[in-house]
Design an enzyme around this catalytic site. Structure first.
Site, PDB file in Angstrom:
ATOM      1  N   ILE A 560       9.922 -39.793  15.876  1.00  0.00           N
ATOM      2  CA  ILE A 560       9.789 -38.883  14.726  1.00  0.00           C
ATOM      3  C   ILE A 560       8.360 -38.374  14.543  1.00  0.00           C
ATOM      4  CG2 ILE A 560      11.747 -39.672  13.347  1.00  0.00           C
ATOM      5  CD1 ILE A 560       9.722 -41.494  11.841  1.00  0.00           C
ATOM      6  N   GLY A 566       0.080 -44.247  19.314  1.00  0.00           N
ATOM      7  CA  GLY A 566       1.285 -44.033  20.117  1.00  0.00           C
ATOM      8  C   GLY A 566       2.377 -43.411  19.270  1.00  0.00           C
ATOM      9  N   ASP A 679      -9.124 -41.778   2.896  1.00  0.00           N
ATOM     10  CA  ASP A 679      -8.495 -40.672   3.615  1.00  0.00           C
ATOM     11  C   ASP A 679      -7.249 -40.212   2.875  1.00  0.00           C
ATOM     12  OD1 ASP A 679      -8.075 -38.793   5.529  1.00  0.00           O
ATOM     13  OD2 ASP A 679      -7.228 -40.154   7.006  1.00  0.00           O
TER      14      ASP A 679
HETATM   15  P1  AMP Z   1       0.758 -41.962  11.240  1.00  0.00           P
HETATM   16  O1  AMP Z   1       0.318 -42.601  12.481  1.00  0.00           O
HETATM   17  O2  AMP Z   1       0.988 -42.941  10.126  1.00  0.00           O
HETATM   18  O3  AMP Z   1      -0.103 -40.811  10.816  1.00  0.00           O
HETATM   19  O4  AMP Z   1       2.208 -41.341  11.556  1.00  0.00           O
HETATM   20  C1  AMP Z   1       2.412 -40.186  12.334  1.00  0.00           C
HETATM   21  C2  AMP Z   1       3.622 -39.414  11.819  1.00  0.00           C
HETATM   22  O5  AMP Z   1       4.800 -40.211  11.908  1.00  0.00           O
HETATM   23  C3  AMP Z   1       3.497 -39.063  10.328  1.00  0.00           C
HETATM   24  O6  AMP Z   1       2.827 -37.854  10.129  1.00  0.00           O
HETATM   25  C4  AMP Z   1       4.948 -38.975   9.898  1.00  0.00           C
HETATM   26  O7  AMP Z   1       5.470 -37.702  10.188  1.00  0.00           O
HETATM   27  C5  AMP Z   1       5.633 -39.996  10.783  1.00  0.00           C
HETATM   28  N1  AMP Z   1       5.787 -41.267  10.052  1.00  0.00           N
HETATM   29  C6  AMP Z   1       4.917 -42.292   9.989  1.00  0.00           C
HETATM   30  N2  AMP Z   1       5.398 -43.286   9.233  1.00  0.00           N
HETATM   31  C7  AMP Z   1       6.613 -42.895   8.793  1.00  0.00           C
HETATM   32  C8  AMP Z   1       7.598 -43.477   7.936  1.00  0.00           C
HETATM   33  N3  AMP Z   1       7.436 -44.670   7.405  1.00  0.00           N
HETATM   34  N4  AMP Z   1       8.714 -42.783   7.703  1.00  0.00           N
HETATM   35  C9  AMP Z   1       8.887 -41.553   8.247  1.00  0.00           C
HETATM   36  N5  AMP Z   1       7.987 -40.940   9.040  1.00  0.00           N
HETATM   37  C10 AMP Z   1       6.853 -41.597   9.314  1.00  0.00           C
END
Ligand code: AMP
EC number: 2.7.10.1
Length: 895
Positions: A560, A566, A679
């Site tokens: 997603i 990663g 942030d």
């Molecule tokens: P991050 O590494 O936390 O910035 O996550 C990268 C992307 O993954 C985010 O911009 C969201 O689109 C998706 N994502 C991260 N955590 C979640 C979550 N708990 N539920 C749904 N999408 C998520």
């Protein structure tokens, strides 16, 4: 402005009666005021497959990149036409064709590009020639014209009964303006609805550049983000956006001075535009004196000249002149008259002269002076032998002493020197007295002071007495609780533990000892965030704060997103004895270093310490097999910025405030735990299917943590400039108050549905603009109270920004009184009327009106609303009190 109807042979010509026009025809009719107007009409509603074109003359673009076409027309309702079948239409099409040629005689249909299908927005009105009833529809469309010198417009009728009354074509400019003493020319707006045109300004007359003046011209013709500007030249000051000469009696020496100032004392200016004031007679200015300084005079003579003789040497002391002439740069010179000073019992006369910075400018002859005659080898008094205390308080000591055994003359005064014993003689005070007592006041309680006393006669000062120590009285002691005492004892004993409560910094090696110590020290219920980077062993931190999950209970479904370490996947988690839930799974890609492993897991160690409905919940981690994984609750709508952009304009104000309320609640929880996010931005907020917003991304804090090098390394690139408070950018002062600044930016992002803060300006300009006091304007339709709250979050002084608790209270109040959200900027959002430069003119002048939303009634159920603000436990209470729909909530009072 419309040219003749299309004469292409393939279009049939019909009879010219009003009801049965076969093609576009020029017809005169009367308007509602009975004034004849020319229109183009077509009304071929009985026959199928109509394709009647009407084309304008060539319209020069004149530098415009986006033009607006305002069409006024009337259209007949098909139902009102007797006997028409399915052939009748109620729309027409608007086309354009860009061209360099102003006389294209024949343009193929296919070379026209469609702008839009235009329908009447009013209820259809009947054009009744007999009664002359005519109401106009006005529609405006915009189109980008950038490729050629001009363009043609065309109107295609496909079987409607229509009369075109006027077509007005215009483009928008940001009008000529003066900002920060720089003139910005009338500027044509950009080609796209979101593009900004960068414009350089030029300094107004009698001014000079302070920093290159710059501004951006927005698509709606309003000026945005002024940066830099000019200063009025010396002798001139800003008045009404221009530089005007200083009037007589005033002056301005430097361009950086903000305004003309009154001539300083003892000076005057007779003519306008003075850069400096002239001195009154008898007063002077030294070369190095600034223009702002008063004109001054030479000093009078020094006073109270005292000589202190020590056998064959003499120390002279004197008091400053009675009149220093308004200056503080007096200097003294000493002349001696008499014989060789090394001979004993010789009489000398010493003369001390006083001069200052304007002594030479005044042209006066010799400097004023005072003289004293001394005889060498006269003995000074012997030291005082004993000092006693007569009275002591917490802040004073009353001392007394005996006359020296050998005064050797009349004692003129005593000098008392004292200092805190701990300070040694690094800083001391002197008091002088004619008597043999002194009341020394202004002392600190329970402090030991050291005193020396010496006497002075005509022969000068004797030696100081030996030191005498006296202590002031103490303040009453505060009582310290037993628990706290014992905790401090424990703290001293425990190796490797440092605690500063307030600005919490914890360094320790054994967390359970630490928690028990903290539970003794802190009031019950206060939980404090522990930085996992203070653990010697990162695995211990993970163990303490996150649950290890067996990989067999995770079922990964799809990718997603992409994170720093990663892929991010969605999937399901079934823990023993619990129902299956949807989760997000972050994994650490293979080939990682120790540091990457530690950084990756630190996010889980941080997240695992939080437990709040508006903070993303950690379900657990997988560390015992590869790849390493962090499992969190699943947020169906992903990150807030993308979510808002996807649903532009689709929420009510209350829904937006509900989201902001959730974020503020999460941030309040973090700040109560002494966690600084660093942030906070819409991209780091996740949204679930109920529109509940949760704070996530606990990564950056570690990147910037306590690294003095960070500002000078590539890491500085990790500071999200647009979201970060100035003090955090400049000297890395990250606090809850800098999180509040970022929260203000998130508010702006939310209300503008994911617009980029400061649009496409570069970081350097953003920093400069913010430093100069520029703040983001209210987004379209933004309630005034919300923009004010944003501005409060962007106070330059961080102490003046609200706390998250205050923000939360404020948002709760707004949700309870949605009426307060109805007032949008009013006049402020009526865009400054852009000079809608007419290319061709039809009717009237252009007026831009703001769109004020209707009452903001959300479409949620009471339960959904309560859930979004974290108060779902009150569902029953609300229902019992008869609040069953959101409209009924509008009447909810504080009681
Ligand atoms: P991050 O590494 O936390 O910035 O996550 C990268 C992307 O993954 C985010 O911009 C969201 O689109 C998706 N994502 C991260 N955590 C979640 C979550 N708990 N539920 C749904 N999408 C998520």
């Amino acid at each position: 402005m419309l040219c003749c109807p299309h004469k292409d042979k393939k279009f049939s010509q019909g009879d010219k009666k009003q009801e049965t026009l076969r093609f576009w025809e020029e017809v005169s009719i009367m308007d509602e005021k009975n004034i004849p107007i020319r229109t183009y009409q077509v009304c071929n509603v009985l026959e199928p497959s109509q394709n009647n074109w009407l084309r304008t003359d060539w319209i020069p673009r004149s530098g415009a990149q986006r033009v607006y076409v305002e069409v006024k027309f009337t259209l007949r309702d098909c139902n009102s036409l007797p006997g028409v079948t399915g052939t009748c239409k109620e729309t027409f099409n608007l086309y354009y064709h860009e061209s360099n040629e102003d006389r294209e005689s024949y343009i193929k249909e296919s070379s026209f590009i469609k702008v839009d299908t235009v329908a009447a927005d009013e209820s259809f009105t009947q054009v009744d020639v007999g009664d002359r009833i005519m109401k106009l529809n006005t529609e405006v469309r915009d189109v980008k014209v950038t490729t050629k010198k001009g363009f043609y417009l065309a109107f295609q009728d496909v079987g409607a009964c229509i009369a075109l009354v006027s077509v007005r074509v215009f483009y928008k400019t940001c009008p000529l303006t003066i900002r920060n003493l720089a003139t910005f020319p009338d500027t044509v707006t950009g080609a796209d609805t979101s593009s900004l045109v960068e414009v350089r300004g030029s300094c107004v007359n009698r001014s000079e550049e302070r920093e290159e003046p710059k501004m951006y011209c927005g698509a709606d013709g309003e000026w945005l983000v002024p940066i830099g500007g000019c200063f009025c030249s010396p002798g001139y000051e800003e008045r009404g956006g221009a530089c005007k000469a200083c009037t007589a009696g005033f002056y301005k020496a430097r361009s950086v001075d903000p305004a003309c100032a009154k001539c300083p004392p003892h000076s005057y200016s007779l003519r306008d535009g003075a850069t400096v004031c002239d001195c009154h007679t008898g007063y002077f200015r030294a070369d190095s004196d600034p223009a702002s300084m008063s004109c001054t005079q030479p000093p009078s003579a020094p006073q109270q000249l005292i000589s202190v003789v020590n056998e064959t040497s003499v120390v002279l002391e004197w008091a400053p002149p009675r009149r220093l002439g308004g200056r503080s740069d007096a200097i003294y010179s000493v002349d001696r008259l008499g014989e060789n000073p090394h001979l004993t019992h010789t009489r000398y006369t010493f003369t001390v002269h006083a001069r200052n910075g304007v002594s030479r400018a005044s042209g006066a002859g010799s400097a004023p002076s005072v003289s004293v005659s001394v005889t060498t080898n006269q003995a000074a008094p012997s030291p005082v032998s004993m000092i006693q205390v007569l009275d002591v308080t917490r802040h004073s000591l009353l001392l007394s002493w005996q006359q020296p055994d050998r005064p050797n003359g009349v004692i003129l005064e005593y000098e008392v020197k004292f200092y805190e014993k701990d300070q040694k003689e690094r800083s001391y005070r002197i008091m002088r007295t004619f008597s043999q007592t002194v009341d020394v006041t202004g002392l600190s309680p329970l402090t030991v002071y050291v005193f020396h006393v010496r006497a002075r006669t005509a022969a000068g000062y004797g030696d100081f007495s030996s030191p005498f120590e006296f202590s002031t009285n103490s303040d009453p002691f505060p009582l310290i609780g037993e628990g706290v005492n014992s905790a401090f004892l424990l703290l001293r004993a425990a190796k490797n533990i440092y605690i500063t409560y307030g600005a919490v910094q914890l360094i320790y090696s054994h967390s359970s000892l630490l928690s028990s110590l903290l539970s003794l020290l802190l009031p019950t219920g206060v939980k404090i965030y522990v930085d996992p980077f203070t653990y010697e062993d990162p695995d211990q931190a993970i163990h303490d704060f996150a649950k290890e999950i067996d990989v067999s209970s995770i079922h990964i479904e799809k990718v997603i997103g992409m994170g720093e370490f990663g892929e991010v996947c969605s999937g399901r988690l079934r823990l023993q004895g619990k129902r299956e839930i949807y989760v997000a799974i972050k994994s650490l890609k293979a080939g990682y270093s120790d540091k990457q492993r530690r950084d990756f897991l630190s996010e889980a160690s941080i997240m695992g310490q939080f437990d709040h409905p508006n903070i993303i919940r950690l379900e657990g981690v997988v560390t015992r097999c590869k790849p390493l994984m962090i499992i969190t609750e699943y947020m169906e709508n992903g990150s807030l910025d993308a979510f808002l952009r996807k649903h532009d304009g689709q929420f009510t104000v209350i829904q937006l405030v509900g989201m902001l309320r959730g974020i503020a609640s999460g941030m309040k929880y973090l700040s109560d735990m002494n966690y600084v996010h660093r942030d906070l931005a819409a991209r780091n907020i996740l949204v679930n299917s109920n529109l509940v917003c949760k704070v996530s991304d606990f990564g950056l804090s570690r990147v910037l943590e306590d690294d003095p090098e960070a500002a000078y390394t590539a890491r500085v690139g990790h500071i999200p400039i647009r979201w970060t408070a100035p003090e955090a950018i400049t000297y890395r002062k990250f606090t809850t108050s800098s999180d509040v600044w970022s929260y203000g930016i998130v508010m702006w992002e939310v209300v503008s549905y994911g617009e980029r803060p400061y649009w496409d300006m570069n970081n350097q300009d953003v920093m400069k603009a913010v430093e100069e006091g520029y703040r983001l304007p209210a987004p379209m339709d933004c309630p005034v109270v919300l923009h004010q709250l944003m501005l409060d979050c962007w106070e330059r002084e961080r102490a003046e920004r609200p706390s998250f608790s205050q923000i939360l209270n404020m948002l709760d109040k707004l949700i309870r009184n949605p009426g307060t959200l109805r007032r949008t900027g009013g006049d402020r959002y009526i865009l400054p009327i852009p000079t809608g430069t007419m290319l061709e003119s039809g009717l009237g002048s252009e007026v831009c009106v703001s769109v004020v939303p209707e009452a903001c009634v959300p479409e949620w159920s009471v339960y959904e609303w309560l859930q979004s603000i974290g108060l779902e436990i009150y569902r029953e209470t609300f229902a019992a009190a008869g609040y069953n729909n959101l409209e009924s909530l509008l009447a909810l009072t504080h009681q």
